[in-house]
Design an enzyme around this catalytic site. Structure first.
Site, PDB file in Angstrom:
ATOM      1  N   CYS A  56       0.821  -1.207   0.000  1.00 35.64           N
ATOM      2  CA  CYS A  56       0.000   0.000   0.000  1.00 35.64           C
ATOM      3  C   CYS A  56       0.862   1.268   0.000  1.00 35.64           C
ATOM      4  CB  CYS A  56      -0.899  -0.007   1.233  1.00 35.64           C
ATOM      5  SG  CYS A  56       0.060   0.056   2.754  1.00 35.64           S
ATOM      6  N   CYS A 118       3.165 -11.695 -10.475  1.00 34.20           N
ATOM      7  CA  CYS A 118       1.716 -11.524 -10.306  1.00 34.20           C
ATOM      8  C   CYS A 118       1.365 -10.047 -10.312  1.00 34.20           C
ATOM      9  CB  CYS A 118       1.234 -12.199  -9.029  1.00 34.20           C
ATOM     10  SG  CYS A 118       1.530 -11.242  -7.532  1.00 34.20           S
ATOM     11  N   SER A 356       7.364   8.061  14.946  1.00 34.57           N
ATOM     12  CA  SER A 356       8.086   9.178  15.556  1.00 34.57           C
ATOM     13  C   SER A 356       8.913   8.677  16.736  1.00 34.57           C
ATOM     14  CB  SER A 356       7.084  10.205  16.064  1.00 34.57           C
ATOM     15  OG  SER A 356       6.315   9.641  17.092  1.00 34.57           O
ATOM     16  N   GLN A 781      -6.860 -20.623  -8.703  1.00 33.13           N
ATOM     17  CA  GLN A 781      -6.083 -21.392  -9.670  1.00 33.13           C
ATOM     18  C   GLN A 781      -6.983 -22.413 -10.368  1.00 33.13           C
ATOM     19  OE1 GLN A 781      -2.811 -21.762  -6.310  1.00 33.13           O
ATOM     20  NE2 GLN A 781      -2.091 -22.824  -8.100  1.00 33.13           N
ATOM     21  N   PHE A 812       0.522 -20.220  -5.614  1.00 34.91           N
ATOM     22  CA  PHE A 812       1.489 -21.183  -5.062  1.00 34.91           C
ATOM     23  C   PHE A 812       0.817 -22.447  -4.525  1.00 34.91           C
ATOM     24  CE2 PHE A 812       2.762 -16.744  -3.932  1.00 34.91           C
ATOM     25  CZ  PHE A 812       3.592 -16.550  -5.020  1.00 34.91           C
ATOM     26  N   PHE A 928       4.506 -29.621  -3.700  1.00 34.13           N
ATOM     27  CA  PHE A 928       3.563 -30.684  -3.312  1.00 34.13           C
ATOM     28  C   PHE A 928       4.231 -31.830  -2.552  1.00 34.13           C
ATOM     29  CE2 PHE A 928      -0.359 -33.089  -4.442  1.00 34.13           C
ATOM     30  CZ  PHE A 928      -1.263 -32.059  -4.285  1.00 34.13           C
ATOM     31  N   GLU A1258      15.840 -23.420 -15.498  1.00 34.90           N
ATOM     32  CA  GLU A1258      14.602 -23.285 -14.712  1.00 34.90           C
ATOM     33  C   GLU A1258      14.637 -24.132 -13.435  1.00 34.90           C
ATOM     34  OE1 GLU A1258       9.852 -24.104 -15.168  1.00 34.90           O
ATOM     35  OE2 GLU A1258      11.124 -24.166 -16.905  1.00 34.90           O
TER      36      GLU A1258
HETATM   37  C1  LIG Z   1       5.435  -2.926  10.475  1.00 34.38           C
HETATM   38  C2  LIG Z   1       6.102  -2.414  11.692  1.00 34.38           C
HETATM   39  C3  LIG Z   1       7.386  -2.839  11.981  1.00 34.38           C
HETATM   40  C4  LIG Z   1       8.027  -2.371  13.124  1.00 34.38           C
HETATM   41  N1  LIG Z   1       9.279  -2.806  13.381  1.00 34.38           N
HETATM   42  C5  LIG Z   1       9.919  -2.377  14.497  1.00 34.38           C
HETATM   43  C6  LIG Z   1      11.224  -2.822  14.805  1.00 34.38           C
HETATM   44  O1  LIG Z   1      11.818  -3.600  14.070  1.00 34.38           O
HETATM   45  N2  LIG Z   1      11.793  -2.380  15.940  1.00 34.38           N
HETATM   46  C7  LIG Z   1      11.147  -1.514  16.781  1.00 34.38           C
HETATM   47  O2  LIG Z   1      11.716  -1.141  17.780  1.00 34.38           O
HETATM   48  N3  LIG Z   1       9.935  -1.082  16.499  1.00 34.38           N
HETATM   49  C8  LIG Z   1       9.295  -1.496  15.395  1.00 34.38           C
HETATM   50  N4  LIG Z   1       8.031  -1.068  15.142  1.00 34.38           N
HETATM   51  C9  LIG Z   1       7.351  -0.223  16.129  1.00 34.38           C
HETATM   52  C10 LIG Z   1       7.556   1.241  15.833  1.00 34.38           C
HETATM   53  O3  LIG Z   1       8.857   1.606  16.108  1.00 34.38           O
HETATM   54  C11 LIG Z   1       6.585   2.020  16.658  1.00 34.38           C
HETATM   55  O4  LIG Z   1       5.297   1.638  16.286  1.00 34.38           O
HETATM   56  C12 LIG Z   1       6.710   3.494  16.440  1.00 34.38           C
HETATM   57  O5  LIG Z   1       7.962   3.937  16.741  1.00 34.38           O
HETATM   58  C13 LIG Z   1       5.665   4.260  17.200  1.00 34.38           C
HETATM   59  O6  LIG Z   1       5.720   5.601  16.795  1.00 34.38           O
HETATM   60  P1  LIG Z   1       4.438   6.371  16.254  1.00 34.38           P
HETATM   61  O7  LIG Z   1       4.844   7.777  16.010  1.00 34.38           O
HETATM   62  O8  LIG Z   1       3.867   5.686  15.102  1.00 34.38           O
HETATM   63  O9  LIG Z   1       3.499   6.250  17.496  1.00 34.38           O
HETATM   64  P2  LIG Z   1       1.931   6.320  17.577  1.00 34.38           P
HETATM   65  O10 LIG Z   1       1.339   5.045  17.139  1.00 34.38           O
HETATM   66  O11 LIG Z   1       1.431   7.536  16.913  1.00 34.38           O
HETATM   67  O12 LIG Z   1       1.763   6.482  19.139  1.00 34.38           O
HETATM   68  C14 LIG Z   1       2.152   5.467  20.025  1.00 34.38           C
HETATM   69  C15 LIG Z   1       1.866   5.845  21.468  1.00 34.38           C
HETATM   70  O13 LIG Z   1       2.708   6.908  21.863  1.00 34.38           O
HETATM   71  C16 LIG Z   1       1.935   7.995  22.365  1.00 34.38           C
HETATM   72  N5  LIG Z   1       2.595   9.227  21.947  1.00 34.38           N
HETATM   73  C17 LIG Z   1       3.088   9.498  20.706  1.00 34.38           C
HETATM   74  N6  LIG Z   1       3.708  10.688  20.723  1.00 34.38           N
HETATM   75  C18 LIG Z   1       3.593  11.178  21.968  1.00 34.38           C
HETATM   76  C19 LIG Z   1       4.038  12.379  22.614  1.00 34.38           C
HETATM   77  N7  LIG Z   1       4.726  13.293  21.967  1.00 34.38           N
HETATM   78  N8  LIG Z   1       3.729  12.544  23.908  1.00 34.38           N
HETATM   79  C20 LIG Z   1       3.023  11.620  24.587  1.00 34.38           C
HETATM   80  N9  LIG Z   1       2.584  10.472  24.028  1.00 34.38           N
HETATM   81  C21 LIG Z   1       2.879  10.255  22.736  1.00 34.38           C
HETATM   82  C22 LIG Z   1       0.571   7.820  21.783  1.00 34.38           C
HETATM   83  O14 LIG Z   1      -0.396   8.378  22.595  1.00 34.38           O
HETATM   84  C23 LIG Z   1       0.451   6.318  21.705  1.00 34.38           C
HETATM   85  O15 LIG Z   1       0.001   5.802  22.888  1.00 34.38           O
HETATM   86  C24 LIG Z   1       7.362  -1.485  13.994  1.00 34.38           C
HETATM   87  C25 LIG Z   1       6.071  -1.061  13.700  1.00 34.38           C
HETATM   88  C26 LIG Z   1       5.443  -1.512  12.567  1.00 34.38           C
HETATM   89  C27 LIG Z   1       4.063  -1.055  12.263  1.00 34.38           C
HETATM   90  S1  FES Z   2       5.134 -10.026  -8.224  1.00 34.70           S
HETATM   91 FE1  FES Z   2       5.679  -9.483  -6.224  1.00 34.70          FE
HETATM   92  S2  FES Z   2       4.160 -10.467  -5.062  1.00 34.70           S
HETATM   93 FE2  FES Z   2       3.782 -11.208  -7.032  1.00 34.70          FE
HETATM   94  S1  FES Z   3       1.691  -2.560   4.577  1.00 37.81           S
HETATM   95 FE1  FES Z   3      -0.213  -1.787   4.098  1.00 37.81          FE
HETATM   96  S2  FES Z   3      -1.218  -3.444   3.230  1.00 37.81           S
HETATM   97 FE2  FES Z   3       0.627  -4.310   3.915  1.00 37.81          FE
END
Ligand SMILES: Cc1cc2nc3c(=O)[nH]c(=O)nc-3n(C[C@H](O)[C@H](O)[C@H](O)COP(=O)(O)OP(=O)(O)OC[C@H]3O[C@@H](n4cnc5c(N)ncnc54)[C@H](O)[C@@H]3O)c2cc1C
Ligand code: FES
Ligand code: FES
EC number: 1.2.3.1
Length: 1327
Positions: A56, A118, A356, A781, A812, A928, A1258
């Site tokens: 997305c 795909c 953040s 499929q 697959f 398979f 292949e």
């Molecule tokens: C696909 C995916 C992979 C990830 N992989 C990793 C990884 O490998 N390692 C890792 O460490 N993390 C990973 N994360 C987690 C990611 O680091 C955290 O989700 C992210 O840092 C949260 O930040 P945000 O700004 O999106 O927070 P938000 O979702 O916006 O907020 C999170 C929380 O913080 C609070 N908050 C935010 N800002 C403030 C503020 N200024 N003051 C007070 N409260 C606040 C909010 O109220 C909420 O409760 C992953 C997340 C996803 C979705």
């Molecule tokens: S071409 Fe990447 S998922 Fe199918």
């Molecule tokens: S990351 Fe958005 S659909 Fe998978």
């Protein structure tokens, strides 16, 4: 405390240069939903909804009034709340370019480099690359890898995608042969370049690419610039049905609002809050957005540290840290370097752009990568409220959530202060995840030590771990006890013991892998110890004040390998294939690397997948209700509450089925009993998808648990719980042969695999008002199977049901049987309500319900001579079939038939059984049974090699088929191509030289080991029944000369439509541009066979050929009469002469049969052969591995399209590599599948592609096992050196956990082990 309803502000933003103004925007709507549903921009795809796959990806551009800069960054639209976009410009794949107007070079190049199969992941890939180029028109290869790290592709194996991206990168200058037109990778063992003239290495031509012209890009809308500089209104409010979104424009307003709504969470990147609200049921009536508060993005550099605004994205934090590191002396930047290291591998680029710093810190995730470093680095949190500012330490107390050390109601985090490190201070970060990038860590750590000036005496020490407790855990007590100690081995030993004691992890800990995690804790400490020791020595040498350099223990060179981390590099490689005969007419496309017919449409988002079909009139949405019990009686289904919810139209249960409810032992909708968690019980039909999904949660089902409950293969054997009779093949005299030879008896466990097709299961059913007809659009499929199942379910004849398949976003094997179930349930809903019904499984449900590859448990007994000659082999395999038969009997048969692989062993016995367990039914999956079964055979070869003290490749060679022979089921074949592939693979990979180099490396390195393995493959193609090889086609020629081809194969990404047109073009001698394939439909070609078993292109190609031959024969007299005429002339004449211009082609199929009674047959029409050689390096302390190089050689006779076939080889190889290394399914002791998202289930990412990836011909999935055996080879080297028994039970996948624990050493010896009887584990092994 919800806000009183008032009128919402207007949300203003731009999409692809057009202004969007939305009144009444719902705060619960994501950008993805809005793009797809409201704007009908369906190029942006839904594949997971959790930010984990990149399908997305879109670009957001935002102007910062403070810095006056416009920032372009990629985001995951599925996690972006629409409300957060006020004042931004969004660019989707449709805004980048289009086949109707102008293609963007990114789109053109990804398609022409064959980077789409795909095509479901392609728009996301395009957007990640496009955003990169907006910021860096000539990026480095490192930046390219970084940009694509968050995008998953299940088909291509990434190499061609990276290849297309590389065309934009700065030229590399490290290939010595550059400029000669040859590549160093073509080197033979003797070092010469072995390029043959009939061999081609070019799959696309860079010359035809349009240049990138950054001036052509959409500009940031001036109106948004004005809005950013002079906002009309400071605070915006959007009122939704359930939630109110308030976005203040100043810090003051924010603090006032926080005081007013102390319970309201702050939304920053929404990457933590969003998923929690979506799937963990967290609900907040008021949300306060931080999007428009500039004060929270400030960065201040002072003489003693950095203060970073809480709203700075992690990507920005990365840049800020990198800048500081380049400006400051090294000793001040220890903490920054440690943070930067983790920021490189934390999530993907899109998440780093959104998430953040403040959100990260405050989420206090147990796996947080930054909090352990921030806490040991003595970071301070600057908190703001209406009452002013105060500071708290980001320490263990804060991380543990102690009220005294936490934010107070009304407070927010304004910024984080990270102090510089000091002169005698060292900070390091460690992390180990299932794979290198885009994977949450199993364990991570931040470690800091401060020495008394000029000495090795610890003055201060802090260690914090992630992943080993409910939040980051600080080992405060242990650290304090070590203050004053010298930095030496004694201290290390004591530190390990203390840490293991203080940070104790119960056997039942969340996430499992308990012993591994304990081992990692001390292994990381050991790495830190060595790192610091090295630095201390360096420092002391440099420092004139100290004379004590001999004080520090010497580290022998061979132990220094513990210190190096594996680096990510862009893979290199050469793909070679047979050039077409130079005499082949130019217009004949067969054998040429033609681009996938839909390639450009994939890249522009114009390719329509099932859920991209526009909403039809009165359409409803269906969501499924599944069992939460593994084996139970259904006492009642109470749906009364559901009908009070808005939008709900109906609930569909088994009672609504007019015809047959599936099979007796495999019901479409459960009746009376459930047999697994995830079994479909009923379905809700509502006006929207959100309403339907919410309503499913309100259906109350009461159960009464039944016995027995069986999950594991061992339990199934104990309970004699099988789905079908045993399948057996035997030759020679096994018992006698065992009498005079050495023997090994061992077990092999191979885990299952999730298909993880990027497009989840989906179907749209449109009931017609006339004659009870139904039109079905299905991602399948096997459309004929869907038609048949719907016919029996609805009790209407098949001729009233038309099933259409335009294209499938990956199958697959997972879309052979299951789509019929979903199609039939949706059809019942459509007929009952009289409305069109759409059913789109979300990723979680898809993974829960549909099953996957069968886990396998194998036992073997092998008898061999000292020379390595295998005299007898007895293999018994059990597969975990789940709760219904599905394809389990066939999988067992194929498994047994294919088990011998490439080996001629005189005395053999193969037995296989499919176990019935209380898990979702497993089903067809690429290969398979072959990839699981052959791992047993190859493991047995490796074990013999270990016993004989010979290299495994010698044992393989010795026992391989050498001359024309018969298989165990007495089918004759010639192994000549197999031997050719093997020899060529040995040669091309310079195997023998590299084997010596590997040994040399291993002698010199204790903590890193390399392994190399070469694996042969004899892969049988097709189904074991003649009727399954029949195929038909329908070819029409219209009077304007254009040709419409229909055939029985489905386009799953494997390029079957492209190949079919290549065949038709050759046969009719008409360019492919005159031809078209519209879709696969049961109305054009009836009674089709599933597109599977690697035979679709072959049999359908023959049917297309037959139809074309018939047409050409009819046209012959016309052509003869007017040989100078054009195609169009002939067609017009033929029409006038009443010659039919439409023909059905038919292929009766290859003969194939198997008599299991006689153990005799010819089950396969033919074989393809191959060999693959892989080399890896493992880190014995963490279990991580790096793929150094893979060479694949395959013989597949004549390739219709080498570009497509190479793509299939590489894609299958990488998928196989995933099966054998990272893809691990976890089940709870109650049989609940935990791994239901890309976060929890790791398919390979761009960083998993071997550094050198060379392919010829292949290939198949199984060749991915060369990586597994290379890892096993490296592990064996480690075990030999450590004097641990070399043979050990083989378990696939070879995850970091298994590799680490197999490399037993003093750290694995020191960890506490729990008695399994004393706790309930988090997960259970089912293989
Ligand atoms: C696909 C995916 C992979 C990830 N992989 C990793 C990884 O490998 N390692 C890792 O460490 N993390 C990973 N994360 C987690 C990611 O680091 C955290 O989700 C992210 O840092 C949260 O930040 P945000 O700004 O999106 O927070 P938000 O979702 O916006 O907020 C999170 C929380 O913080 C609070 N908050 C935010 N800002 C403030 C503020 N200024 N003051 C007070 N409260 C606040 C909010 O109220 C909420 O409760 C992953 C997340 C996803 C979705
Ligand atoms: S071409 Fe990447 S998922 Fe199918
Ligand atoms: S990351 Fe958005 S659909 Fe998978």
């Amino acid at each position: 405390m919800p806000c009183p309803p008032q009128s919402s502000d207007e949300l203003v933003f731009f999409v692809n240069g057009k202004k969007v103004m939305e009144k009444n925007v719902d705060p619960e709507v994501t950008l993805l939903a809005f793009l797809r549903k409201n704007l009908r921009l369906t190029g942006t795809k839904y594949a997971c909804g959790t930010g984990g796959c990149g399908a997305c990806t879109v670009m957001v551009s935002k102007h910062d009034p403070v810095s006056k800069k416009t920032r372009h960054f990629s985001v995951m639209a599925c996690l972006v709340p629409l409300c957060s976009l006020h004042g931004t410009a969004v660019t989707t794949v449709e805004g980048v370019g289009s086949i109707k107007t102008r293609l963007h070079p990114v789109q053109e190049r990804i398609a022409k480099s064959h980077g789409t199969q795909c095509g479901f992941c392609t728009p996301g890939m395009v957007m990640s690359m496009y955003t990169l180029l907006r910021n860096h028109p000539q990026p480095s290869e490192e930046q390219l890898m970084e940009a694509l790290g968050g995008n998953l592709c299940r088909c291509t194996g990434y190499r061609p995608i990276l290849e297309s991206g590389r065309t934009f990168c700065m030229e590399r200058s490290d290939c010595q042969q550059k400029g000669t037109g040859k590549c160093c990778l073509d080197q033979k063992e003797d070092g010469s370049l072995g390029v043959k003239s009939d061999i081609c290495t070019e799959l696309f031509s860079k010359e035809e690419f349009q240049p990138l012209d950054p001036t052509q890009e959409l500009i940031f809308p001036p109106e948004l610039l004005r809005m950013a500089e002079n906002p009309e209104k400071q605070t915006l409010t959007f009122y939704g049905e359930r939630i109110t979104w308030i976005s203040p424009g100043t810090l003051q307003d924010l603090l006032a609002l926080k005081a007013k709504y102390p319970e309201a969470p702050l939304v920053s990147g929404n990457t933590s809050l969003g998923p929690a609200m979506r799937s963990q049921g967290h609900f907040y009536p008021v949300l306060l957005s931080l999007a428009a508060v500039p004060d929270l993005r400030m960065v201040t550099k002072s003489s003693d540290g950095l203060t970073i605004g809480a709203c700075c994205s992690l990507a920005q934090v990365k840049d800020i840290l990198a800048e500081s590191i380049s400006e400051l002396p090294e000793e001040k930047t220890q903490t920054y370097r440690a943070l930067l290291k983790h920021l490189r591998s934390l999530a993907g680029q899109q998440i780093r752009n959104m998430a953040s710093l403040g959100g990260h810190v405050l989420s206090r995730h147990r796996y947080s990568d930054l909090n352990p470093i921030l806490s040991v680095g003595n970071a301070i949190l600057n908190l703001l409220s209406e009452e002013g500012m105060r500071q708290i330490a980001l320490d263990g107390h804060f991380l543990a959530g102690l009220a005294s050390a936490d934010l107070k109601p009304g407070e927010i985090l304004g910024s984080v202060y990270i102090p510089h490190s000091q002169k005698w201070e060292f900070v390091s970060a460690f992390r180990q995840a299932q794979c290198h990038q885009n994977a949450l860590p199993d364990v991570n750590a931040g470690m800091r030590v401060l020495f008394r000036e000029g000495t090795d005496i610890i003055e201060d020490l802090s260690i914090a771990y992630g992943g080993v407790g409910p939040t980051t855990i600080s080992a405060h007590r242990s650290c304090q006890q070590l203050v004053g100690r010298h930095w030496n081995a004694l201290m290390l030993d004591e530190a390990c013991r203390r840490l293991l004691d203080e940070v104790s992890l119960p056997g039942s800990a969340l996430g499992g892998k308990v012993e591994y995690k304990r081992t990692l804790m001390v292994s990381f400490l050991f790495k830190f110890y060595l790192e610091v020791l090295q630095e201390l020595k360096r420092k002391v040498k440099l420092s004139s004040e100290s004379t004590d350099s001999q004080h520090y223990p010497v580290i022998a060179d061979r132990f220094l390998s513990a210190l190096e981390d594996f680096q990510v590099t862009l893979p290199q490689g050469v793909q070679t294939y047979q050039r077409v005969d130079p005499h082949q007419p130019l217009q004949d496309p067969v054998g040429r690397p033609i681009m996938h017919l839909s390639g450009l449409k994939h890249a522009t988002g114009e390719a329509i997948f099932c859920d991209d079909i526009p909403r039809v009139d009165k359409e409803l949405f269906m969501a499924l209700v599944t069992s939460t019990r593994a084996h139970a009686k259904i006492i009642s289904i109470d749906s009364s509450e559901v009908f009070t919810l808005p939008g709900v139209v109906d609930v569909i249960t088994a009672e609504d089925i007019p015809g047959t409810n599936g099979d007796d032992d495999d019901k479409l909708l459960a009746v009376d009993e459930v047999h697994c968690v995830g079994q479909v019980i009923c379905a809700v039909v509502a006006e929207t998808d959100v309403q339907a999904k919410r309503a499913t949660e309100k259906i109350k089902i009461t159960y009464e648990d039944l016995k027995p409950v069986i999950f594991t293969i061992k339990d199934a054997i104990k309970h004699n719980s099988f789905l079908c009779p045993e399948k057996k093949l035997e030759q020679g005299n096994i018992e006698e042969a065992f009498e005079n030879v050495d023997q090994v008896v061992e077990e092999v466990h191979v885990g299952g695999q999730e298909h993880f097709y990027m497009e989840t299961q989906r179907v749209l059913v449109i009931p017609k008002t006339e004659d009870k007809e139904l039109d079905m659009y299905v991602s399948t499929q096997d459309p004929a199977h869907v038609q048949k199942t719907v016919s029996s379910t609805l009790n209407i004849p098949s001729n009233k049901i038309t099933c259409h398949v335009k294209r499938v976003g990956g199958g697959f094997g997972g879309k052979v049987g299951r789509p019929a179930v979903f199609g039939a349930i949706a059809a019942v809903g459509a007929v009952k309500t009289g409305h069109p019904v759409r059913l789109v499984l979300d990723r979680e449900d898809d993974m829960l319900i549909t099953g996957g590859r069968h886990p396998l448990f194998g036992k073997y007994k092998v008898g061999f001579m000292n020379s390595g000659r295998i005299k007898a082999l007895d293999i018994e395999c059990y597969i975990n079939g789940g709760c219904t038969l599905d394809d389990s009997e066939l999988v067992t048969e194929f498994l047994i038939l294919k088990l011998e692989n490439a080996y001629k062993i005189r005395n053999l016995r193969f037995r296989g059984r499919a176990c019935m367990t209380n898990l979702p039914s497993n089903t067809a999956f690429r290969g398979f049974g072959f990839p699981q079964g052959t791992l047993v055979t190859e493991s047995c070869i490796t074990a013999v090699a270990a016993k004989c003290g010979l290299p495994p490749e010698k044992i393989r060679e010795k026992n391989m088929y050498k001359t024309v022979d018969k298989t165990i089921y007495k089918q004759a074949f010639s192994p000549e191509p197999l031997i050719r592939c093997w020899t060529e693979c040995l040669d091309k990979s310079s195997f023998h030289i590299r084997r010596t180099q590997v040994e040399e490396f291993n002698r010199k390195n204790y903590w890193k080991k390399r392994g190399i393995a070469i694996i042969p493959m004899k892969f049988s193609v097709g189904f074991a029944a003649t009727s399954y090889h029949q195929a038909a086609a329908l070819v029409h020629i219209y009077t304007d000369g254009s040709v419409l081809v229909a055939h029985g194969g489905n386009e799953l990404g494997q390029g079957i439509h492209t190949k079919m047109l290549q065949v038709a073009s050759r046969e009719l001698k008409v360019p492919m541009s005159h031809m078209h394939i519209c879709e696969t439909s049961t109305a054009t070609v009836p009674n089709t066979i599933a597109t599977a078993a690697s035979i679709g292109a072959d049999v359908n190609g023959r049917a297309v050929q037959n139809a074309c031959e018939i047409l050409l024969k009819r046209l012959e007299p016309v052509i003869k009469k007017n040989p100078e005429g054009t195609w169009r002339d002939w067609i017009e004449t033929a029409f006038e002469q009443r010659i039919s211009l439409s023909a059905t082609g038919y292929f009766r199929g290859y003969k194939a049969f198997m008599d299991w009674e006689k153990q005799d047959g010819e089950p396969f029409p033919y074989y393809v052969y191959g060999a693959a050689c892989s080399e890896v390096e493992i880190d014995c302390l963490t279990g991580a591995h790096k793929k150094i190089r893979t060479d694949i050689v395959m013989d597949a006779c004549c390739s219709l399209n080498p570009a497509i076939d190479v793509g299939q080889i590489e894609g299958a190889f990488i998928q196989g590599m995933g099966l054998y290394t990272t893809e691990e399914l976890h089940y709870s002791p109650e049989g609940v599948l935990y791994s239901r998202s890309p976060d929890e289930y790791k398919i390979p990412t761009v960083t998993d592609v071997p550094e050198q990836f060379n392919g010829l011909g292949e290939s198949g999935m199984f060749l991915g096992s060369s990586v597994f055996f290379a890892i096993a080879d490296a592990v064996a080297a480690a075990r030999r050196e450590r004097d641990v028994a070399e043979d050990f039970t083989v378990q696939s996948p070879a995850t970091p956990e298994r590799v680490r624990m197999a490399c037993a050493d003093r750290f694995t010896d020191m960890i506490p082990r729990d008695d399994p009887k004393t706790f309930k584990p988090w997960s259970i092994p089912i293989a």
